[in-house]
Design a protein around this motif. Structure first.
Motif, short mmCIF file in Angstrom:
data_model
loop_
_atom_site.label_atom_id
_atom_site.label_comp_id
_atom_site.label_asym_id
_atom_site.label_seq_id
_atom_site.Cartn_x
_atom_site.Cartn_y
_atom_site.Cartn_z
N GLY A 49 42.88 45.40 49.69
CA GLY A 49 43.49 45.99 48.55
C GLY A 49 42.48 46.70 47.62
N GLY A 50 42.98 47.04 46.63
CA GLY A 50 42.10 47.63 45.55
C GLY A 50 40.86 46.78 44.91
N VAL A 51 41.10 46.36 43.74
CA VAL A 51 40.00 45.72 43.05
C VAL A 51 39.93 44.09 43.86
CG1 VAL A 51 39.21 44.66 40.95
CG2 VAL A 51 40.57 46.63 40.87
N ASN A 52 39.01 43.73 44.49
CA ASN A 52 39.29 42.40 45.20
C ASN A 52 38.91 41.15 44.29
OD1 ASN A 52 38.23 39.94 46.38
ND2 ASN A 52 38.81 41.22 48.21
N LEU A 53 39.94 40.28 43.99
CA LEU A 53 39.91 39.07 43.12
C LEU A 53 39.72 37.95 43.86
CD1 LEU A 53 42.37 40.46 40.47
CD2 LEU A 53 39.95 40.76 40.66
N GLU A 54 39.11 37.92 45.07
CA GLU A 54 39.02 36.61 45.66
C GLU A 54 37.72 35.60 45.66
OE1 GLU A 54 41.30 37.10 50.13
OE2 GLU A 54 39.99 38.51 49.70
N SER A 55 36.92 36.15 44.69
CA SER A 55 35.87 35.29 44.52
C SER A 55 35.51 35.06 42.96
CB SER A 55 34.61 35.64 45.26
OG SER A 55 34.16 36.80 44.68
N TYR A 56 34.85 34.08 42.71
CA TYR A 56 34.47 33.99 41.30
C TYR A 56 33.63 35.27 40.77
CZ TYR A 56 32.10 32.13 37.06
OH TYR A 56 31.74 32.16 35.75
N ALA A 57 32.84 35.53 41.54
CA ALA A 57 31.72 36.92 41.19
C ALA A 57 32.60 37.96 40.98
CB ALA A 57 30.69 37.05 42.14
N LEU A 92 36.23 41.07 34.46
CA LEU A 92 36.83 40.11 33.57
C LEU A 92 37.42 41.05 32.44
CD1 LEU A 92 37.27 37.17 33.45
CD2 LEU A 92 35.47 37.13 31.89
N THR A 93 36.89 41.89 32.05
CA THR A 93 37.38 42.76 30.82
C THR A 93 38.60 43.62 31.38
OG1 THR A 93 35.03 43.23 30.42
CG2 THR A 93 36.84 44.44 28.97
N LYS A 94 38.65 44.01 32.55
CA LYS A 94 39.81 44.90 33.03
C LYS A 94 41.12 43.65 33.14
CE LYS A 94 37.78 48.59 35.52
NZ LYS A 94 37.38 48.99 36.73
N ILE A 95 40.69 42.84 33.82
CA ILE A 95 41.67 41.68 34.01
C ILE A 95 42.33 41.33 32.45
CG2 ILE A 95 42.15 39.07 34.83
CD1 ILE A 95 40.07 39.56 36.87
N TYR A 96 41.47 41.16 31.47
CA TYR A 96 42.07 40.43 30.29
C TYR A 96 42.88 41.70 29.75
CZ TYR A 96 42.20 39.47 25.60
OH TYR A 96 42.60 38.93 23.99
N ALA A 133 42.88 31.11 27.96
CA ALA A 133 42.02 30.15 27.32
C ALA A 133 40.82 30.02 28.19
CB ALA A 133 42.85 28.53 27.70
N TRP A 134 40.86 30.31 29.60
CA TRP A 134 39.87 30.16 30.22
C TRP A 134 38.63 31.42 29.95
CZ3 TRP A 134 38.66 33.54 34.49
CH2 TRP A 134 37.45 33.04 35.51
N ILE A 135 39.53 32.72 29.78
CA ILE A 135 38.53 33.78 29.26
C ILE A 135 38.03 33.62 28.08
CG2 ILE A 135 38.50 36.20 28.80
CD1 ILE A 135 40.67 36.53 31.01
N GLN A 136 38.63 32.88 26.88
CA GLN A 136 38.09 32.87 25.68
C GLN A 136 37.00 31.75 25.56
OE1 GLN A 136 39.19 34.67 23.52
NE2 GLN A 136 40.94 35.42 24.41
N ALA A 137 37.00 30.77 26.73
CA ALA A 137 35.93 29.67 26.87
C ALA A 137 34.79 30.36 27.63
CB ALA A 137 36.68 28.56 27.59
#
Ligand code: HEC
Ligand code: HEC
Length: 236
Positions: free
Chosen positions: A67-75, A81-85, A112-116
């Motif tokens: 897929g495009g942006v890979n979101l399968e790992s924490y890294a 993160l900014t784009k996801i938000y 809440a997770w992003i804010q933390a």
């Protein structure tokens, strides 16, 4: 057309326009407000929990292998993160339409997770659910494939509720012969994920209008895991 007909047809067109714009705004508007970050316990705010509750079921069908942006790992998630938000919380344009938007609870937890500070481990120290490795058993197939790549469409309340893929029973007792134990080559699910009929490849790369859905083909490892499970008799 007489002038009167013309006026009538204008009125009808205008009324239809108003009606359709109403239904449009009704469809566009069930945007839930985001529950306050205070509603979530510190122990919920770890990556494992957010990944399994929000990202895996709602995003990985299009942001996994190929897929495009890979979101399968924490890294990868941290790096985007900014784009996801922006895409998921501010603009609410992800999951990409026509898939259902995130629920209020999903939005609240992700926010809440992003804010933390998007911690990997919850502030309380709880690691969160451990991923299940890919393998030829139903729990793994459900976790790694069905939940994230099929259920946005094939579950009650979703567009293809007629063909649910939620439980082992849904696969084994389907009138469509989705799983014929011992016989992967004739099992409906294998025909669909291998794209034996390219028009019916699952998940579908295009929608009914021919526009890209964003969903990507399953990886060879994923296809093999399901084939092997069926070959083994599909009983674990
Ligand atoms: C049905 C497929 C689909 C799903 C599900 C989906 N996305 Fe996307 N996403 C796309 C496509 C296609 C693009 C690239 C085109 C675009 O930006 O619209 C994209 C782009 C993005 C981008 C990049 C935006 C940018 O500004 O560059 C982010 C971040 C993103 N998605 C996050 C998510 C998150 C988070 C979820 C789950 C909550 C999600 N997506 C669910 C298809 C999907
Ligand atoms: C974007 C929505 C979407 C996703 C995601 C999706 N499907 Fe489908 N699926 C459809 C549609 C639409 C049909 C056609 C429904 C119909 O015929 O009424 C369908 C039909 C099927 C069928 C029946 C095919 C036939 O011959 O009648 C199977 C099997 C299937 N899907 C399996 C899957 C599997 C397995 C996945 C995940 C790997 C998946 N689908 C993901 C939308 C989706």
């Amino acid at each position: 057309m007489s002038p009167l007909d013309r006026i009538n047809s204008f009125i009808i067109t205008a009324a239809a326009g108003v009606l359709s714009s109403c239904s449009y705004s009704i469809q566009k508007n069930p945007v839930p407000s985001i529950p306050s970050a205070q509603n979530y316990k510190q122990s919920e705010l770890g990556f494992g929990n957010v990944y399994s509750r929000v990202i895996r079921p709602n995003c990985i069908g299009c942001h996994g292998n190929g897929g495009g942006v890979n979101l399968e790992s924490y890294a990868n998630i941290k790096a985007n993160l900014t784009k996801i938000y922006q895409a998921a919380i501010v603009e609410r344009k992800m999951p990409k339409a026509p898939n259902a938007p995130l629920s209020a609870d999903d939005l609240g937890l992700l926010n809440a997770w992003i804010q933390a500070g998007a911690p990997e481990t919850a502030p309380g120290g709880e690691p969160g659910p451990t991923p299940i490795p890919l393998g030829p058993n139903f729990a793994s197939i459900k976790y790694n494939i069905l939940d994230s790549k099929c259920l946005l469409c094939h579950a009650p309340g979703k567009p293809v509720a007629r063909i649910p893929l939620v439980t082992k029973d849904d696969l084994l007792n389907s009138p469509l012969d989705l799983v014929l134990p011992g016989n992967p080559d004739e099992s409906g699910i294998m025909l669909a994920i291998r794209g034996v009929n390219p028009e019916k490849l699952m998940p579908p790369p295009k929608d009914a209008n021919g526009s890209p859905t964003g969903f990507t083909k399953l990886s060879a490892q994923e296809i093999n895991a399901i084939a092997q499970w069926i070959t083994n008799g599909a009983n674990d």
